[in-house]
Design a protein around this motif. Structure first.
Motif, PDB file in Angstrom:
ATOM      1  N   ALA A 109       0.955  11.416  40.731  1.00 36.40           N
ATOM      2  CA  ALA A 109       0.184  12.675  40.716  1.00 36.40           C
ATOM      3  C   ALA A 109      -0.018  13.073  39.482  1.00 36.40           C
ATOM      4  N   HIS A 110       0.709  12.706  38.469  1.00 33.46           N
ATOM      5  CA  HIS A 110       0.415  13.106  36.858  1.00 33.46           C
ATOM      6  C   HIS A 110      -0.336  12.001  36.198  1.00 33.46           C
ATOM      7  N   LEU A 111      -0.919  11.083  36.831  1.00 35.67           N
ATOM      8  CA  LEU A 111      -1.308   9.794  36.068  1.00 35.67           C
ATOM      9  C   LEU A 111      -2.495  10.113  35.168  1.00 35.67           C
ATOM     10  N   ASN A 112      -3.168  11.482  35.206  1.00 42.34           N
ATOM     11  CA  ASN A 112      -4.082  11.828  34.248  1.00 42.34           C
ATOM     12  C   ASN A 112      -3.617  12.308  32.972  1.00 42.34           C
ATOM     13  N   ALA A 113      -2.368  12.506  32.949  1.00 44.51           N
ATOM     14  CA  ALA A 113      -1.810  12.951  31.826  1.00 44.51           C
ATOM     15  C   ALA A 113      -1.279  11.749  30.720  1.00 44.51           C
ATOM     16  N   TRP A 114      -1.367  10.656  31.457  1.00 39.79           N
ATOM     17  CA  TRP A 114      -1.092   9.461  30.634  1.00 39.79           C
ATOM     18  C   TRP A 114      -1.878   8.930  29.526  1.00 39.79           C
ATOM     19  N   HIS A 115      -1.530   8.659  28.328  1.00 40.92           N
ATOM     20  CA  HIS A 115      -2.337   7.989  27.216  1.00 40.92           C
ATOM     21  C   HIS A 115      -3.161   6.974  27.809  1.00 40.92           C
ATOM     22  N   ARG A 116      -4.439   7.302  27.720  1.00 41.16           N
ATOM     23  CA  ARG A 116      -5.571   6.200  27.751  1.00 41.16           C
ATOM     24  C   ARG A 116      -5.517   5.830  29.563  1.00 41.16           C
TER      25      ARG A 116
END
Ligand code: ATP
Ligand code: MG
Length: 212
Positions: A109-116
């Motif tokens: 759910a928070h994948l879009n906070a991961w680097h690249r």
């Protein structure tokens, strides 16, 4: 087919092992690599060392021939980014093998906070299981939702025939266990013996981890 379970493992618990065992049974990986994060990007610095967390992983998976400890994030300096781990795994394993990054729905759910984060699927598939108390997959933020719609696998066969690029949602009954809850219970002197392997509990007690 190689799977990767990245995490802080602070500490490793039966929820992690259940996730790995269930997905191993349904998807038949050649191995699952447990990759402890040395310095997690999106969490506070753990109160215990990366070596202690890795040691607990080692103890927890000792009797499982398909599960291995992968310490590559401990050997790098700086923040532990999953994208760097995937690049390094591809250098080691080549581009042909199917690589699957396993995660709970809370992480997805928070994948879009991961680097690249938009590059992750260039190196691996994502296998997502629903985790208790995590938001419903129909309620994802717009970025993650769009990624899922674009890359969603319709069948498990797709992740076997392609090396990377798909997102597979797997329905398993995830256990309602978290490291946060275990740390709080230990500090509160509550019994956690049903939540993690006995060897891990023994190490925690021997070294008086999480007592405050
Ligand atoms: P914390 O409470 O400190 O956040 P955690 O229990 O969430 O720890 P992590 O090491 O952060 O454990 O998790 C690593 C990966 O394992 C993540 O992708 C997470 O979603 C998944 N995971 C952790 N616990 C479970 C569980 N009980 N069921 C399914 N997946 C899990
Ligand atoms: Mg968590």
């Amino acid at each position: 087919m190689i799977a990767i379970l990245g995490g802080t493992f602070n500490p490793i618990h039966l929820g992690h092992l259940h996730l790995a065992t269930q997905l191993q049974a349904s998807l038949g990986f050649d191995s699952i690599r447990f990759v402890p994060a040395a310095l997690p990007a999106l969490k506070d610095v753990p109160a215990i060392t990366a070596e202690q967390r890795a040691e607990m992983v080692k103890i927890a998976i000792a009797n499982q021939p398909h599960f291995t400890l992968d310490t590559r994030e401990l050997l790098r300096s700086g923040t532990s980014y999953s994208i760097d781990t995937l690049i390094s795994l591809r250098e080691e394993l080549g581009n042909q093998v199917s690589l699957c990054w396993l995660m709970g729905s809370d992480a997805f759910a928070h994948l879009n906070a991961w680097h690249r984060w938009q590059e992750l699927l260039n190196y691996a598939h994502l296998i997502v299981v629903k985790r208790p108390h995590s938001l419903d997959l129909s309620n994802l933020n717009a970025d993650v939702k769009a990624l899922l719609e674009k890359h969603k696998a319709k069948t498990a066969e797709e992740i076997k025939h392609q090396a990377h690029g798909k997102i597979l949602i797997q329905e398993i009954a995830a256990l309602d266990i978290s490291s946060t809850d275990i740390r709080e219970k230990i500090a509160d002197k509550q019994d956690v013996s049903q939540l993690l392997p006995s060897g891990v509990l023994k190490l925690i007690q021997t070294h008086h981890l999480y007592q405050t």
